[in-house]
Design a protein around this motif. Sequence first.
Motif, mmCIF file in Angstrom:
data_model
loop_
_atom_site.group_PDB
_atom_site.id
_atom_site.type_symbol
_atom_site.label_atom_id
_atom_site.label_comp_id
_atom_site.label_asym_id
_atom_site.label_seq_id
_atom_site.Cartn_x
_atom_site.Cartn_y
_atom_site.Cartn_z
ATOM 1 N N UNK A 739 0.853 -1.183 0.000
ATOM 2 C CA UNK A 739 0.000 0.000 0.000
ATOM 3 C C UNK A 739 0.887 1.231 0.000
ATOM 4 N N UNK A 740 0.734 2.066 -1.039
ATOM 5 C CA UNK A 740 1.661 3.176 -1.207
ATOM 6 C C UNK A 740 0.902 4.413 -1.647
ATOM 7 N N UNK A 741 1.305 5.556 -1.124
ATOM 8 C CA UNK A 741 0.781 6.821 -1.612
ATOM 9 C C UNK A 741 1.686 7.946 -1.149
ATOM 10 N N UNK A 742 1.941 8.909 -2.043
ATOM 11 C CA UNK A 742 2.690 10.092 -1.641
ATOM 12 C C UNK A 742 1.756 11.273 -1.453
ATOM 13 N N UNK A 766 3.785 -0.939 3.857
ATOM 14 C CA UNK A 766 3.026 0.301 3.903
ATOM 15 C C UNK A 766 3.992 1.476 3.746
ATOM 16 N N UNK A 767 3.871 2.212 2.655
ATOM 17 C CA UNK A 767 4.744 3.352 2.382
ATOM 18 C C UNK A 767 3.856 4.584 2.281
ATOM 19 N N UNK A 768 3.863 5.423 3.300
ATOM 20 C CA UNK A 768 2.944 6.556 3.352
ATOM 21 C C UNK A 768 3.465 7.559 4.390
ATOM 22 N N UNK A 779 -4.434 -8.492 12.065
ATOM 23 C CA UNK A 779 -3.466 -9.210 11.216
ATOM 24 C C UNK A 779 -2.911 -10.453 11.914
ATOM 25 N N UNK A 780 -3.742 -11.431 12.269
ATOM 26 C CA UNK A 780 -3.283 -12.577 13.069
ATOM 27 C C UNK A 780 -2.308 -13.497 12.344
ATOM 28 N N UNK A 781 -2.234 -13.439 11.006
ATOM 29 C CA UNK A 781 -1.332 -14.330 10.265
ATOM 30 C C UNK A 781 -0.143 -13.584 9.664
ATOM 31 N N UNK A 782 0.027 -12.312 10.014
ATOM 32 C CA UNK A 782 1.074 -11.498 9.406
ATOM 33 C C UNK A 782 2.459 -11.990 9.809
ATOM 34 N N UNK A 783 3.297 -12.282 8.804
ATOM 35 C CA UNK A 783 4.663 -12.755 9.044
ATOM 36 C C UNK A 783 5.713 -11.705 8.708
ATOM 37 N N UNK A 784 5.446 -10.857 7.705
ATOM 38 C CA UNK A 784 6.416 -9.847 7.275
ATOM 39 C C UNK A 784 5.742 -8.481 7.242
ATOM 40 N N UNK A 785 6.366 -7.510 7.894
ATOM 41 C CA UNK A 785 5.810 -6.161 7.967
ATOM 42 C C UNK A 785 6.901 -5.139 7.684
ATOM 43 N N UNK A 786 6.579 -4.201 6.791
ATOM 44 C CA UNK A 786 7.457 -3.054 6.553
ATOM 45 C C UNK A 786 6.603 -1.797 6.546
ATOM 46 N N UNK A 787 6.967 -0.836 7.408
ATOM 47 C CA UNK A 787 6.230 0.419 7.450
ATOM 48 C C UNK A 787 7.143 1.519 7.958
#
Length: 865
Positions: A739-742, A766-768, A779-787
């Motif tokens: 998910x990205x937005x400038x 998530x890039x915002x 997000x109970x199954x989330x393994x990789x997160x970048x924010x």
Amino acid sequence: MEGNGIMVSAATGAMNSLLAKLAALLEEDYQMHKGMKREIAFLKDELSSMNALLERLADTEAALDPQTKEWRSQVREMSYDIEDCIDEYTRQLRHGQPQRPGGNGIMGFFHGYVQKVKDLVGRHEIAEQIQELKARIVEAGHRRKRYKLDSAVNCKSNHVVPIDRRLPALFAELDALVGIDRPRDEIIKLLDDGEQRMKVVSIVGSGGLGKTTLANQVYQKIGEQFDCKAFVSLSQHPDMEMIFQTILYQVNDEVGRIRSGDKEQVISELRAFLKNKRRIFGSEDKCPHQLKDIAVEIVRKCGGLPLAIISMASLLTTKSYVRAEWFKVRDSIGSGIEKNSDVEEMNMILSLSYYDLPHHLRTCLLYLSMFPEDYVVNRDYLVRRWVAEGFIKANGGRTFEEEGECYFNELINRSMIQPVHTLYDGRVYSCKVHDMILDLIISKATEENFVTIVTDRKQMLVSKDKVHRLSFDNYGQEDVTLYSMVTTHVRSLNIFRYSEQMPPLSNFPALRMLDLDGNNNLESSYLEDIGKLFQLRYLRIRASNISLPDQIGELQFLVILDLLNCIGISKLPASIGKLRHLKCLVVHRVELPDGVGNLQDLEYMSLVVVDYSTSVSSLQELGSLTKLRTLGLDWRIGDFHKEKLTYADNFVSSLGKLGRSNLQYLTLISPWSLDFLLDSWSPPPHLLQRLGITGWYLSRIPVWMASLADLTFLDIEVKVRQETLQILGNFPALQFLELYSNAADYGDRWLTVSNGGFRCLQKFKFVHWMNLMFEEGAMPMLETLEFQIIAHEARAESGFGPPDLGICHLSALRNLIVNIYCECARVEDVEALEAAIWIAVSMLPNHPTPTLHRFREAEMAKYDA
């Protein structure tokens, strides 16, 4: 691809493909001479019988005698020769169908007459070739009877041993055995020569000589010297679960009975009990100092391959502690098919895994010998090649590509190939072949005359037979050429690093596969004869400066065209529309071709450009490609273009038709707004699985997107608000979200992922210019997160100290990347924020190690890019 079965394999050569073509010749309405029709029918009947025997031979390949192997090899070679002949005959038949040659008048008559003479001469030559081939088939049939191959195969396949005949030997009493003392004591002496190190002694001989009895008596005599010991007998087809259970009970009599079927538990118990009992020296701390460094190198070269490690350990127990001997073993790993006793021994051990593969997987594995050592092979690229070669059999309603991915995964699961990169959903998308396995398959492929390899290491590995698949790696070579090799029968040609010494393409008339890989010096002139490759089905080119000749349209059987790395090609020749059998067009930012509607078999097309020079008719034709499953499109029609509405309306109309047909994967890139898609397009809810809309952000999430029940992958640029996360969080099958937005939002600077949101999501980027917080249960199954976090806003939110971001609630997290924007923030605030992240991560079950990046305003543009 003809038919649904495997057309070509290492076991049967081109026999299946040939039989399909012979059947088609007999069925199609060609103007064929009656005598020729009888010859074709004879070839089909005889070869069908031979093919059945080849398939039965494949079931007992490991036990074939040299005479049978030679007959099999000759029949397979014959299948290639006959198929080449039939292909040329079919081409002449098609060329000779009634048509109006050369126009009217005297010149037209003259050209027509000359062509007829050429056709008659060509068909006469083909008729003579078929007679010669028929004689070879008859002789092969006679040899089959003389060698009594059918009865020999029946004996091998039908031989069943009702019980393990060695069983009584395990319970023979010593006083009932005559003459056992002397051989038993000799073996004990071999095992214990006073050097205090473990040894392996083999007892060999034909059945019934008492090998098992002798081994058991040695075990009974000296077994008490060991605190960990077991004696098991393996039949030809052992029950491995019972074997492991028996070993476990013997080495650890305190273990409780494990219920049937728990193989994993048995293995786990064994591993735990035997840990540090022995590898090579009994335990790691007993490894001689002078061998530690070389031992580490050898283990590294084994690359984690269990069978390789075990086999190498067994091999090293037979070596002395002299460093030179261990260096020799290390250097033998990856030495290919050079004659080396250690390599041959290793190949014999690894061959057990090779022969355990089904026939179709053996063929696919052998094919990997065409790639250089340590070459990283992309899964989709490899599967496309398997499909084009005819190695894949359609099964259970799956496409060839889907079935090929199953083959790929099975080779991964059997540790025959090694995973390199993995996708968000756990699917491996690239691999490489371990050096030891590569040695094995090069040896097997050469022995079977399946692949011929020319490299800087092997110079010329030319087999005594005709060359069918040729892999040429020109790295570091200046003078090595292939002019000494007969290339007229080559079907697959791989050229890694092009050399000016390579023979022209006209020297490869039987070519079906052409892969010009990593050839930055390749010139367009090398492709000028490509139109003569009548049988070409697959063409891949990796070159920076090259143009595609108009003769590409002559390749009527071309199925796959891969120009992904040809950055110099921005437009395809007009003749591309002639490729009626093309299924896969892999390009990068190439203009959507005129006449694209002619490509009715197309299933994959990415990445094509729609700009000012694209005709509206091409956009309309795009919608007629009802078989298209994957589409990547770069939309460059600007907001102020005078015909934007016309282009947009036709594009939406075509997308609607594709969405109602087979479209599953869609990627749209644009430097301009794509908001015209928000309400005008509504794809069916149960087709689209992957969607990417990037380059310019949408003003909101389209209403229709929420109905995509099977969407697993979403890469989207959109103006993000709290309601955006609410909508996306309800997607039922979403596993990957970027998910990205400038777009700056000067309202609330914090977004919250709510409890119950994103139930299936495994990877989230998530890039915002906004901050994220996570509620318990999100997000109970989330393994990789970048924010990212804006540090000075994080402090302001909490009032005192860093805020609780809720990372501790992400119970499945394994990988965490946090980009901290440090502009306007104090150093101590950034450090406190980082410390809070570390504390939150330490509370997670998987204890991931976070990756934290600091950046400022000057670095933001680079980060956005």
